[in-house]
Design a protein around this motif. Structure first.
Motif, short mmCIF file in Angstrom:
data_model
loop_
_atom_site.label_atom_id
_atom_site.label_comp_id
_atom_site.label_asym_id
_atom_site.label_seq_id
_atom_site.Cartn_x
_atom_site.Cartn_y
_atom_site.Cartn_z
N ILE A 178 -60.64 -87.95 17.47
CA ILE A 178 -60.60 -89.17 17.99
C ILE A 178 -59.81 -89.56 18.19
CG2 ILE A 178 -61.13 -91.42 17.02
CD1 ILE A 178 -63.82 -90.05 16.52
N ASN A 179 -59.30 -90.07 19.39
CA ASN A 179 -58.41 -90.15 20.43
C ASN A 179 -58.10 -91.82 20.51
OD1 ASN A 179 -57.91 -87.40 21.64
ND2 ASN A 179 -59.76 -87.73 22.36
N GLY A 180 -59.09 -92.66 20.00
CA GLY A 180 -58.47 -94.13 19.90
C GLY A 180 -59.77 -94.71 20.18
N PHE A 181 -59.26 -95.91 20.28
CA PHE A 181 -60.39 -96.81 20.23
C PHE A 181 -60.67 -97.41 21.99
CE2 PHE A 181 -58.96 -98.34 16.58
CZ PHE A 181 -60.27 -98.06 15.96
N LYS A 182 -60.56 -97.36 22.74
CA LYS A 182 -61.10 -97.32 24.32
C LYS A 182 -62.00 -98.94 24.88
CE LYS A 182 -61.11 -95.36 28.64
NZ LYS A 182 -61.23 -94.03 29.73
N ILE A 232 -63.23 -94.06 20.41
CA ILE A 232 -64.21 -95.24 19.97
C ILE A 232 -64.29 -95.93 20.73
CG2 ILE A 232 -64.56 -96.83 17.86
CD1 ILE A 232 -62.93 -95.11 16.76
N ILE A 234 -65.71 -99.72 22.77
CA ILE A 234 -65.28 -101.17 22.37
C ILE A 234 -65.92 -102.04 23.72
CG2 ILE A 234 -64.64 -103.07 21.88
CD1 ILE A 234 -63.98 -100.73 19.68
N ILE B 250 -59.73 -108.16 25.90
CA ILE B 250 -60.42 -108.09 25.14
C ILE B 250 -59.20 -106.56 24.78
CG2 ILE B 250 -61.87 -106.18 22.66
CD1 ILE B 250 -62.39 -109.36 22.93
N ILE B 254 -56.71 -106.32 21.38
CA ILE B 254 -56.15 -105.34 20.55
C ILE B 254 -55.22 -104.26 20.29
CG2 ILE B 254 -59.13 -106.08 19.70
CD1 ILE B 254 -59.26 -102.90 21.43
N LEU B 257 -54.11 -99.29 20.66
CA LEU B 257 -55.62 -98.99 20.94
C LEU B 257 -55.22 -97.66 19.84
CD1 LEU B 257 -56.92 -99.74 24.64
CD2 LEU B 257 -57.35 -100.37 22.61
N ASP B 258 -54.44 -96.57 19.64
CA ASP B 258 -54.69 -95.74 19.39
C ASP B 258 -54.88 -96.05 17.79
OD1 ASP B 258 -51.88 -97.04 19.36
OD2 ASP B 258 -51.52 -95.04 18.00
N ILE B 259 -55.36 -94.49 16.98
CA ILE B 259 -55.88 -94.59 16.35
C ILE B 259 -54.45 -94.85 14.67
CG2 ILE B 259 -57.36 -93.19 13.94
CD1 ILE B 259 -59.21 -94.90 16.13
#
Lengths: 259, 259
Positions: A178-182, A232, A234, B250, B254, B257-259
């Motif tokens: 998992i590389n982070g949110f996008k 992840i 979004i 957004i 947020i 963005l990294d975990i």
């Protein structure tokens, strides 16, 4: 913070349990979910039948949980307006779904419709799906941790969700780092549907819907691409389906407008 | 021209009969519709059960008609991909629905989902609803005449519908003078939902969903306003629910963005 959680796999599914169980560390959690699986139910609501409601033991936790004989949209509507009418719900979650809800999937998705009904009810709302098969509690638990991280990012600024719901898709942690949110837009998902024709013992024709996803070229900002690259996804969604860019064209093309 | 017609009130409803019966003057008509009423079914599709298909006598006309044990979206998918696979369908119609599908109604509407599935299948598609109560065949017949007029306006230029479906709402001709067609956007429809709580003979709690529409201020270009002013509302819709205007916001809110 008071959080209402629903899903479309039903109140007894692992995904909703792990989500509720993790989220209760940061909020008061109320579960209102279908009494059986309601996948691919779209944004159906129950108007011709009554909705049966039963309080259920939620795996021996102290979480208030209700099983409803309806759809995810029913659960959110009934939860906010009747079952939990004395509680101010701050956030609606729907999931964690067993399988992804990407691109065009969302119009069929019960998971997304649960969160969409939250938005109709003017609540910040998030749908969560896990892109895997044979998902165990361990994967859902990790997914739920990511959800808590996301809630942490937005919780002091929930007004950003006042006219949009969030559709989260989590890649399978068993085969993806998992590389982070996008933040993404909906991609294109098409199925090569195959209806298998059969004959029942009384000679009647029936069909089973099968089909697999077709690999299509995707926009680099799409949720499908993000998931593939270990992010992840979004995606902010709205319920206004108006195709504003086409209003002018249609107006011109159908002249004259009189009867 | 080959036209596939579905609805959500079921194959035996008056609205689909009057529509098919009028449209057959200008096209080959094939009816594939639910075997029973599927209102407020949203964009549900049937994946856990087989779909039963029965050829039915369509009120002694020569129209090919099939009753399917599924939703409007099932009917369109199955119609195009299986039942009528040898026929090139040029246009999908869904209706005429018993009651309006305006504004936010469309996310719950089986009628709209039938046409939306047509669009997913890359077919020009139109949903049609009649804004009245206790609608008789006479009203549906007049409504169907307007639909034929509309098809006439677009039939030589169906490419304008290649990425949009059309949601038509017809005002009640019994109390409104029809002033023409108007291209509109979705308005706002909110219901004052009232869940009526009851106890069954065995002591179990259940709820009935009631509720009436709330009068709200509407944009002058909305479908709700058009209908009120005696116009047949023509709203172009799409299935991409992405809230593009919110992606940037957004993304900013947020961070990180990294975990």
């Amino acid at each position: 913070m008071n959080i209402l959680i629903t899903n479309d796999d039903g109140v007894y599914a692992d995904g909703i349990f792990e989500l509720a169980n993790k989220v209760k560390a940061i909020a008061n959690v109320y579960v209102v979910a279908p009494d059986s699986e309601k996948s691919a139910i779209g944004h159906a609501i129950t108007i011709h039948n009554p909705l049966m409601v039963k309080k259920v033991n939620f795996r021996n936790t102290d979480i208030d949980a209700y099983a409803v004989s309806g759809t995810p949209a029913d659960c959110v509507k009934l939860g906010i307006e009747a079952i939990l009418e004395d509680i101010h719900i701050d956030l609606v979650l729907s999931g964690i779904n067993n399988g992804p809800n990407l691109g065009t999937d969302v119009i069929y998705s019960g998971t997304v419709s649960g969160a969409m009904e939250g938005l109709v009810q003017n609540k910040p709302s998030i749908a969560i799906s896990y892109d895997g098969k044979n998902i165990s509690s361990k994967e859902y638990e990790k997914g739920a941790e990511y959800v808590v991280q996301f809630i942490d990012k937005i919780k002091d600024n929930l007004t950003m969700l006042d006219d949009t719901m969030i559709n989260i898709n989590i890649p399978d942690i068993r085969d993806t780092k998992i590389n982070g949110f996008k933040v993404t837009q909906l991609g294109i998902r098409r199925y090569e549907n195959t209806f298998e024709k059969r004959i029942d013992p009384r000679g009647n024709i029936y069909y089973w819907l099968g089909g697999k996803t077709v690999e299509l070229e995707q926009d680099e900002n799409s949720d499908v691409t993000a998931i593939k690259n270990g992010f992840i996804a979004i995606t902010p969604l709205k319920y206004d389906l108006t195709h504003y860019d086409r209003i002018g064209r249609i107006m011109k093309e159908i002249q004259p407008l009189d009867i």
